[in-house]
Scaffold this motif. Sequence first.
Motif, mmCIF file in Angstrom:
data_model
loop_
_atom_site.group_PDB
_atom_site.id
_atom_site.type_symbol
_atom_site.label_atom_id
_atom_site.label_comp_id
_atom_site.label_asym_id
_atom_site.label_seq_id
_atom_site.Cartn_x
_atom_site.Cartn_y
_atom_site.Cartn_z
ATOM 1 N N UNK A 347 43.936 41.571 42.807
ATOM 2 C CA UNK A 347 42.435 41.120 42.315
ATOM 3 C C UNK A 347 42.138 39.624 42.141
ATOM 4 N N UNK A 348 43.309 39.010 41.739
ATOM 5 C CA UNK A 348 43.204 37.590 41.583
ATOM 6 C C UNK A 348 42.719 36.811 43.020
ATOM 7 N N UNK A 349 43.534 37.378 43.944
ATOM 8 C CA UNK A 349 43.343 36.756 45.325
ATOM 9 C C UNK A 349 42.005 37.074 45.676
ATOM 10 N N UNK A 350 41.568 38.225 45.682
ATOM 11 C CA UNK A 350 40.137 38.739 46.119
ATOM 12 C C UNK A 350 38.987 37.650 45.592
ATOM 13 N N UNK A 351 39.139 37.750 44.206
ATOM 14 C CA UNK A 351 38.187 37.048 43.455
ATOM 15 C C UNK A 351 38.156 35.448 43.705
ATOM 16 N N UNK A 352 39.224 34.965 44.065
ATOM 17 C CA UNK A 352 39.454 33.370 44.323
ATOM 18 C C UNK A 352 39.007 33.301 45.705
ATOM 19 N N UNK A 353 39.291 33.996 46.592
ATOM 20 C CA UNK A 353 38.901 33.973 48.122
ATOM 21 C C UNK A 353 37.401 34.071 48.277
ATOM 22 N N UNK A 354 36.881 35.120 47.329
ATOM 23 C CA UNK A 354 35.199 35.110 47.329
ATOM 24 C C UNK A 354 34.778 33.657 46.845
ATOM 25 N N UNK A 355 35.375 32.935 46.005
ATOM 26 C CA UNK A 355 34.778 31.491 45.350
ATOM 27 C C UNK A 355 35.016 30.572 46.585
ATOM 28 N N UNK A 356 36.255 30.720 47.243
ATOM 29 C CA UNK A 356 36.616 29.763 48.149
ATOM 30 C C UNK A 356 35.685 29.967 49.436
ATOM 31 N N UNK A 580 39.726 40.747 53.414
ATOM 32 C CA UNK A 580 38.578 40.776 54.550
ATOM 33 C C UNK A 580 37.417 41.514 54.015
ATOM 34 N N UNK A 581 37.736 42.733 53.374
ATOM 35 C CA UNK A 581 36.809 43.709 53.062
ATOM 36 C C UNK A 581 35.839 43.295 51.794
ATOM 37 N N UNK A 582 36.404 42.840 50.859
ATOM 38 C CA UNK A 582 36.015 42.548 49.689
ATOM 39 C C UNK A 582 35.690 40.885 49.454
ATOM 40 N N UNK A 583 36.253 39.961 50.390
ATOM 41 C CA UNK A 583 35.752 38.864 50.345
ATOM 42 C C UNK A 583 35.214 38.070 51.578
ATOM 43 N N UNK A 634 36.804 31.265 36.921
ATOM 44 C CA UNK A 634 37.146 31.534 35.674
ATOM 45 C C UNK A 634 37.618 32.999 35.453
ATOM 46 N N UNK A 635 37.000 33.899 36.095
ATOM 47 C CA UNK A 635 37.131 35.388 35.999
ATOM 48 C C UNK A 635 38.594 35.658 36.517
ATOM 49 N N UNK A 636 39.348 34.880 37.559
ATOM 50 C CA UNK A 636 40.332 35.121 38.093
ATOM 51 C C UNK A 636 41.395 34.635 37.267
ATOM 52 N N UNK A 637 41.239 33.405 36.509
ATOM 53 C CA UNK A 637 42.110 33.254 35.450
ATOM 54 C C UNK A 637 42.412 33.977 34.340
ATOM 55 N N UNK A 638 41.311 34.590 34.106
ATOM 56 C CA UNK A 638 41.405 35.713 32.751
ATOM 57 C C UNK A 638 42.243 36.816 33.049
ATOM 58 N N UNK A 639 42.387 37.242 34.539
ATOM 59 C CA UNK A 639 43.069 38.019 34.936
ATOM 60 C C UNK A 639 44.324 37.992 35.192
ATOM 61 N N UNK A 640 44.692 36.643 35.420
ATOM 62 C CA UNK A 640 46.214 36.068 35.431
ATOM 63 C C UNK A 640 46.885 36.246 34.072
#
Length: 702
Positions: A347-356, A580-583, A634-640
């Motif tokens: 989940x963290x990787x998918x959210x951060x890759x969306x940002x990136x 690939x699918x979610x980001x 920010x969301x990814x850090x909260x999930x961490x």
Amino acid sequence: MEDRSEEDCVQENGRSDETNSKPSGSPCTSLKMFLVSLSFAYFAKALSGSYMKSTITQLERRFDIPSYLIGVIDGSFEIGNLLVIAFVSYFGAKFHRPKIISLGCLLMSFGTFIIALPHFIIGRYEFETSVRWVVNSTYNSSPCQGDALGDQPGFSPQVPSTGCEGESNLSMWIYVLLGNVLRGIGETPVQPLGISYIDDFATEENAALYVGCVQTISVVGPVFGYLLGSLCAKIYVDIGFVKMDSITITPADARWVGAWWLGYLIAGVITLLSAIPFWFLPRSLPTAGSRVRKMGTQEEASFIKDTPHPKYKYQAEEHSSFVEMAKDFIPTLRTLLGHPVYVIYLCVVVIQLNSLIGMVTYKPKYIEQHFRQSASKANFLMGVINIPAVALGMFSGGLLMKRLKLNIMGAAKFAFCTSLIGYVLSMLFFTMSCENAKVAGVTVSYNNVDSISYDKNSLFMPCNSDCFCSSSEWDPVCGQNGITYVSPCLAGCTTSTGSGKNTVFSNCSCVGVTGNFTAGTGQCLNKEDCDRMFPYFLALSVITSFIISLGGTPGYMFLIRCIKPQLKSLALGFHALATRTLAGIPAPIYFGAIIDTTCLKWGQKRCGGIGACRIYNTSAYRISYLGLTLSLRTISFVICIPGFILLSRQLKEEEETKSVPHGAVTNGGTELEALRKEELVVLNSDRAMHMTDNSTDRHTQL
């Protein structure tokens, strides 16, 4: 010397003198040729992929489409990849891998050529302008005409003109979408089949080196891709087909379209060349027997000696029926998704890759629109400054991980800290702002008072009430008072002299009170504040890119170590599928849609309908683009936070249940030792199964 080289090749690949009687088929040469060919293929696909991102604004303007459609086109590559990735990954290794890679490169090349196809069938690019290029003439017709509506130059009627229906219905950008899907399909076999081929037939110590070389070359590709984009953006789209003296706009103009198609032709040829060598490479090579002599311990040497030849690996897989594999797949996947640490990491990787992905896709456009730089300069800076900083960060992160000897918890903390530092530094981007360009009736009123609430009626004032002007056209002129006007007609200019870029409009009633003021072609520069702030933006961009990239390698190693070895392959595959699918697919689309909401003045197609955006609200653009990027982080850090809690609990439980004899290993080593023990049990059982059947073959090979 020649005999010595042949002996080295035999030693590396485990062939006897009898089996190597044909020098032309030397396995050493074949493996190195495969390595060079794969590196070139990596370079070609990285070059074309980065070039696609460098042409975003060019494609928007050429096809008159908004940013969200560009996001759909950009994400179509991932869609093509996902269509065949499972099929290629499973069945590809059972066939002639070099030839399958060659077919993939051919398909990539074909798709790249299709992307460039619309340029040759869509006709010449016609931009909105009331400036005429007239040879040996110093006088043009008046921009402001009050006699008849249809006589006004550049006037865009509300009813689509006849003869344009065919062009409007073709939607040429669909060819770009289709070509990018084919690129994604063709790229699929390059990585999995190429890396597996090297891993199967290279020596143990050389395999990692070869893979590292290939990955390094793939980093060089984007540098050349953005540099190619910079070069092509300087060249006018219809170069060679029109007289350049007749072009009245510059690369800094919002209507400028560079030779986007030229770069795709170059990238297509390079990709086509990369397909040729694979066709002449062998399907398989002898196993490297010299691995045994180079292993460190007797136990490892014994294990390698008892490992079956790669050819048995695929035969063993073929004995399993599809039903049996399906029955085993579902419980294994359920076990993987039941691993809380892996799920949170995913989940963290998918959210951060969306940002990136969203940030990188539209970063050149952000530099263009916010700091008023040309597309050529934006692409050049991305290729020369940003991409090398990312490559250096990834390399340095792997080096630091090795030097510091980070365990699983150390790798997680390192990746988290680098991402957090980059996040804090990225907040400084909000302070690096430029004022909106002063455009009368759009960002400021006609009396130079700031006003962002744009309405097309705000373009019409008493000073241009005698002119029949179009509110939809975009043909900016710079008034003598330093304010940009949407068109010379809306500036109230009654006469013009000169031709082309040297045209001067006179008697502009909206520019000055007396009406004796002039205006020149193009927008007013007025970007002193942008030029002053831009170097600080570049410096901070390089620093944050480097710091965030430091955590890339440790983060990937955490993915491999946080699960049991038996689940490693499935975990990596599911990770690639999810990202690939979610980001990769949605991020460019919704980033583009949010950027579209900050547009102040849309262009209009010849046959009606909204085209590409001409000018953005700079402040809103900055807040939406940077705000969305940092909100996702920010969301990814909260999930961490729960991730670290669960990881600590997992390591503690494994220390209690799987204690190591002669004392526990410190710094999280207990967990790693336990994983190694489980892996050893599995490997020993596999070795026992194959020992009897393959003993004769092993002695022959060794």
